[in-house]
Write a protein that holds these residues in place. Structure first.
Motif, PDB file in Angstrom:
ATOM      1  N   ASN A 169       0.833  -1.209   0.000  1.00 26.87           N
ATOM      2  CA  ASN A 169       0.000   0.000   0.000  1.00 26.87           C
ATOM      3  C   ASN A 169       0.860   1.248   0.000  1.00 26.87           C
ATOM      4  O   ASN A 169       0.628   2.186  -0.783  1.00 26.87           O
ATOM      5  CB  ASN A 169      -0.930  -0.016   1.213  1.00 26.87           C
ATOM      6  CG  ASN A 169      -1.772   1.245   1.321  1.00 26.87           C
ATOM      7  OD1 ASN A 169      -1.622   2.027   2.253  1.00 26.87           O
ATOM      8  ND2 ASN A 169      -2.672   1.465   0.365  1.00 26.87           N
ATOM      9  N   LEU A 170       1.882   1.272   0.849  1.00 28.08           N
ATOM     10  CA  LEU A 170       2.757   2.442   0.942  1.00 28.08           C
ATOM     11  C   LEU A 170       3.525   2.685  -0.348  1.00 28.08           C
ATOM     12  O   LEU A 170       3.586   3.814  -0.854  1.00 28.08           O
ATOM     13  CB  LEU A 170       3.739   2.274   2.102  1.00 28.08           C
ATOM     14  CG  LEU A 170       3.193   2.526   3.508  1.00 28.08           C
ATOM     15  CD1 LEU A 170       4.187   2.028   4.555  1.00 28.08           C
ATOM     16  CD2 LEU A 170       2.912   4.007   3.718  1.00 28.08           C
ATOM     17  N   LEU A 213      -0.716  10.517   2.789  1.00 28.50           N
ATOM     18  CA  LEU A 213       0.280  10.756   1.742  1.00 28.50           C
ATOM     19  C   LEU A 213      -0.234  11.754   0.703  1.00 28.50           C
ATOM     20  O   LEU A 213       0.560  12.479   0.101  1.00 28.50           O
ATOM     21  CB  LEU A 213       0.679   9.439   1.072  1.00 28.50           C
ATOM     22  CG  LEU A 213       1.470   8.472   1.962  1.00 28.50           C
ATOM     23  CD1 LEU A 213       1.890   7.241   1.184  1.00 28.50           C
ATOM     24  CD2 LEU A 213       2.691   9.151   2.559  1.00 28.50           C
ATOM     25  N   SER A 214      -1.540  11.789   0.501  1.00 32.54           N
ATOM     26  CA  SER A 214      -2.107  12.797  -0.392  1.00 32.54           C
ATOM     27  C   SER A 214      -1.847  14.196   0.165  1.00 32.54           C
ATOM     28  O   SER A 214      -1.467  15.113  -0.568  1.00 32.54           O
ATOM     29  CB  SER A 214      -3.610  12.562  -0.559  1.00 32.54           C
ATOM     30  OG  SER A 214      -4.195  13.591  -1.311  1.00 32.54           O
ATOM     31  N   GLU A 215      -2.057  14.362   1.472  1.00 34.18           N
ATOM     32  CA  GLU A 215      -1.789  15.643   2.112  1.00 34.18           C
ATOM     33  C   GLU A 215      -0.298  15.935   2.165  1.00 34.18           C
ATOM     34  O   GLU A 215       0.136  17.082   2.005  1.00 34.18           O
ATOM     35  CB  GLU A 215      -2.373  15.650   3.529  1.00 34.18           C
ATOM     36  CG  GLU A 215      -2.189  16.955   4.288  1.00 34.18           C
ATOM     37  CD  GLU A 215      -2.905  18.130   3.626  1.00 34.18           C
ATOM     38  OE1 GLU A 215      -2.486  19.280   3.849  1.00 34.18           O
ATOM     39  OE2 GLU A 215      -3.892  17.893   2.890  1.00 34.18           O
ATOM     40  N   LEU A 216       0.507  14.869   2.365  1.00 38.39           N
ATOM     41  CA  LEU A 216       1.967  15.051   2.424  1.00 38.39           C
ATOM     42  C   LEU A 216       2.506  15.590   1.104  1.00 38.39           C
ATOM     43  O   LEU A 216       3.463  16.372   1.096  1.00 38.39           O
ATOM     44  CB  LEU A 216       2.644  13.719   2.760  1.00 38.39           C
ATOM     45  CG  LEU A 216       4.169  13.744   2.875  1.00 38.39           C
ATOM     46  CD1 LEU A 216       4.624  14.697   3.982  1.00 38.39           C
ATOM     47  CD2 LEU A 216       4.714  12.338   3.099  1.00 38.39           C
ATOM     48  N   LYS A 217       1.903  15.195   0.012  1.00 39.14           N
ATOM     49  CA  LYS A 217       2.318  15.706  -1.295  1.00 39.14           C
ATOM     50  C   LYS A 217       2.249  17.228  -1.322  1.00 39.14           C
ATOM     51  O   LYS A 217       3.165  17.898  -1.818  1.00 39.14           O
ATOM     52  CB  LYS A 217       1.415  15.112  -2.384  1.00 39.14           C
ATOM     53  CG  LYS A 217       1.653  15.654  -3.784  1.00 39.14           C
ATOM     54  CD  LYS A 217       3.019  15.247  -4.310  1.00 39.14           C
ATOM     55  CE  LYS A 217       3.186  15.697  -5.754  1.00 39.14           C
ATOM     56  NZ  LYS A 217       4.529  15.360  -6.284  1.00 39.14           N
ATOM     57  N   ASN A 218       1.182  17.802  -0.756  1.00 42.21           N
ATOM     58  CA  ASN A 218       1.032  19.257  -0.702  1.00 42.21           C
ATOM     59  C   ASN A 218       2.033  19.890   0.262  1.00 42.21           C
ATOM     60  O   ASN A 218       2.581  20.963  -0.005  1.00 42.21           O
ATOM     61  CB  ASN A 218      -0.397  19.618  -0.286  1.00 42.21           C
ATOM     62  CG  ASN A 218      -1.436  19.083  -1.248  1.00 42.21           C
ATOM     63  OD1 ASN A 218      -1.212  19.035  -2.452  1.00 42.21           O
ATOM     64  ND2 ASN A 218      -2.580  18.666  -0.720  1.00 42.21           N
ATOM     65  N   ILE A 219       2.261  19.220   1.387  1.00 40.66           N
ATOM     66  CA  ILE A 219       3.190  19.747   2.387  1.00 40.66           C
ATOM     67  C   ILE A 219       4.613  19.787   1.841  1.00 40.66           C
ATOM     68  O   ILE A 219       5.352  20.755   2.040  1.00 40.66           O
ATOM     69  CB  ILE A 219       3.140  18.891   3.670  1.00 40.66           C
ATOM     70  CG1 ILE A 219       1.761  19.001   4.315  1.00 40.66           C
ATOM     71  CG2 ILE A 219       4.216  19.312   4.659  1.00 40.66           C
ATOM     72  CD1 ILE A 219       1.552  18.042   5.470  1.00 40.66           C
ATOM     73  N   MET A 220       5.006  18.728   1.135  1.00 41.87           N
ATOM     74  CA  MET A 220       6.378  18.627   0.627  1.00 41.87           C
ATOM     75  C   MET A 220       6.699  19.736  -0.363  1.00 41.87           C
ATOM     76  O   MET A 220       7.846  20.158  -0.488  1.00 41.87           O
ATOM     77  CB  MET A 220       6.593  17.260  -0.022  1.00 41.87           C
ATOM     78  CG  MET A 220       6.565  16.098   0.970  1.00 41.87           C
ATOM     79  SD  MET A 220       7.862  16.198   2.215  1.00 41.87           S
ATOM     80  CE  MET A 220       9.301  15.951   1.201  1.00 41.87           C
TER      81      MET A 220
END
Length: 251
Positions: A169-170, A213-220
């Motif tokens: 999944n990851l 991970l969807s939110e992490l994409k924006n944070i990164m």
């Protein structure tokens, strides 16, 4: 007046010369025609990402005969398999007398584990597809697990079956959101931490990591180049349960 008869040795020599000339005409002219007409001058490589065109071309051309277009085409089309790490297969198209297009199909690698000094790479289904003595860039390394066995071309086995699904999944989500992840680490409680360059992200233990991970994409996109820890272990979509702090403050 008596004429001298030609010596027998002269007749034999003459016949040998005629046969040699005839043989040269029969073989030599077609050979010259073939080598000039079908000299390979250009190889186009399509579909390669992990390897350069030069690396693929060097592996294809193993002998002088391979420098002729029909021979190279027939060799890999019908008689010889192309063996190269992380390449599933190749197809060839003979474009014209001097040009071949090579279509490269690379193995889809999801992640990597280290076992007995070797790096073993697995695909999206957890099948170990390749091994290498060196680590390949841009493929996440899985750490903190114990392995029951690792066999090339077989499914990866870990100490807990449910962890296998988490790994898959990851790695699929990392690929989906195009995240640059160096390592995925599990602790004894099966909580997940990922390293993205100088940024460490605490993901905790979840049923699915899609929202995080969807939110992490924006944070990164905003945190690029920072040396920080991002705590998303309690993150729930639509809330602000995200904590970011400098790494040095935690040391």
């Amino acid at each position: 007046m008596n004429r001298k008869k030609p010596k027998k040795s002269d007749n034999v020599l003459w016949r040998l010369c005629r046969k040699a000339v005839l043989l040269l005409l029969i073989i030599g002219i077609p050979f010259l025609f073939f080598t000039s007409t079908f000299q390979l001058k250009k190889i186009d490589v399509v579909g390669n990402e992990r390897y350069t065109k030069e690396q693929i071309t060097e592996q294809l051309l193993q002998s002088k005969l391979d420098s002729y277009t029909p021979i190279l085409y027939m060799k890999y089309r019908y008689f010889t398999q192309f063996h190269y790490p992380f390449v599933e297969k190749i197809d060839m198209e003979m474009v014209d007398n001097h040009t071949i297009t090579v279509y490269v199909y690379e193995k889809q690698v999801a992640g990597c584990v280290e076992f007995m000094g070797e790096y073993l790479y697995f695909d999206k289904d957890g099948i170990v597809v390749e091994s290498s003595s060196s680590q390949i860039e841009n493929i996440p390394m899985i750490q903190g697990l114990e392995y029951n066995k690792i066999i090339l071309h077989e499914k990866l086995e870990v100490q807990k079956d449910e962890l296998f699904d988490v790994i898959i999944n990851l790695t699929q989500l990392i690929h989906k959101y195009d995240l640059d992840v160096d390592t995925i680490t599990f602790n004894k409680a099966s909580e997940v931490t990922i390293d993205c360059g100088g940024i460490k992200v605490l993901l905790g233990k979840k049923r699915t990591y899609d929202e995080a991970l969807s939110e992490l994409k924006n944070i990164m996109a905003e945190a690029e180049g920072m040396d920080i820890i991002i705590d998303m272990s309690n993150y729930v979509k639509g809330t602000d349960h995200i904590i970011a702090k400098p790494k040095k403050a935690t040391e």
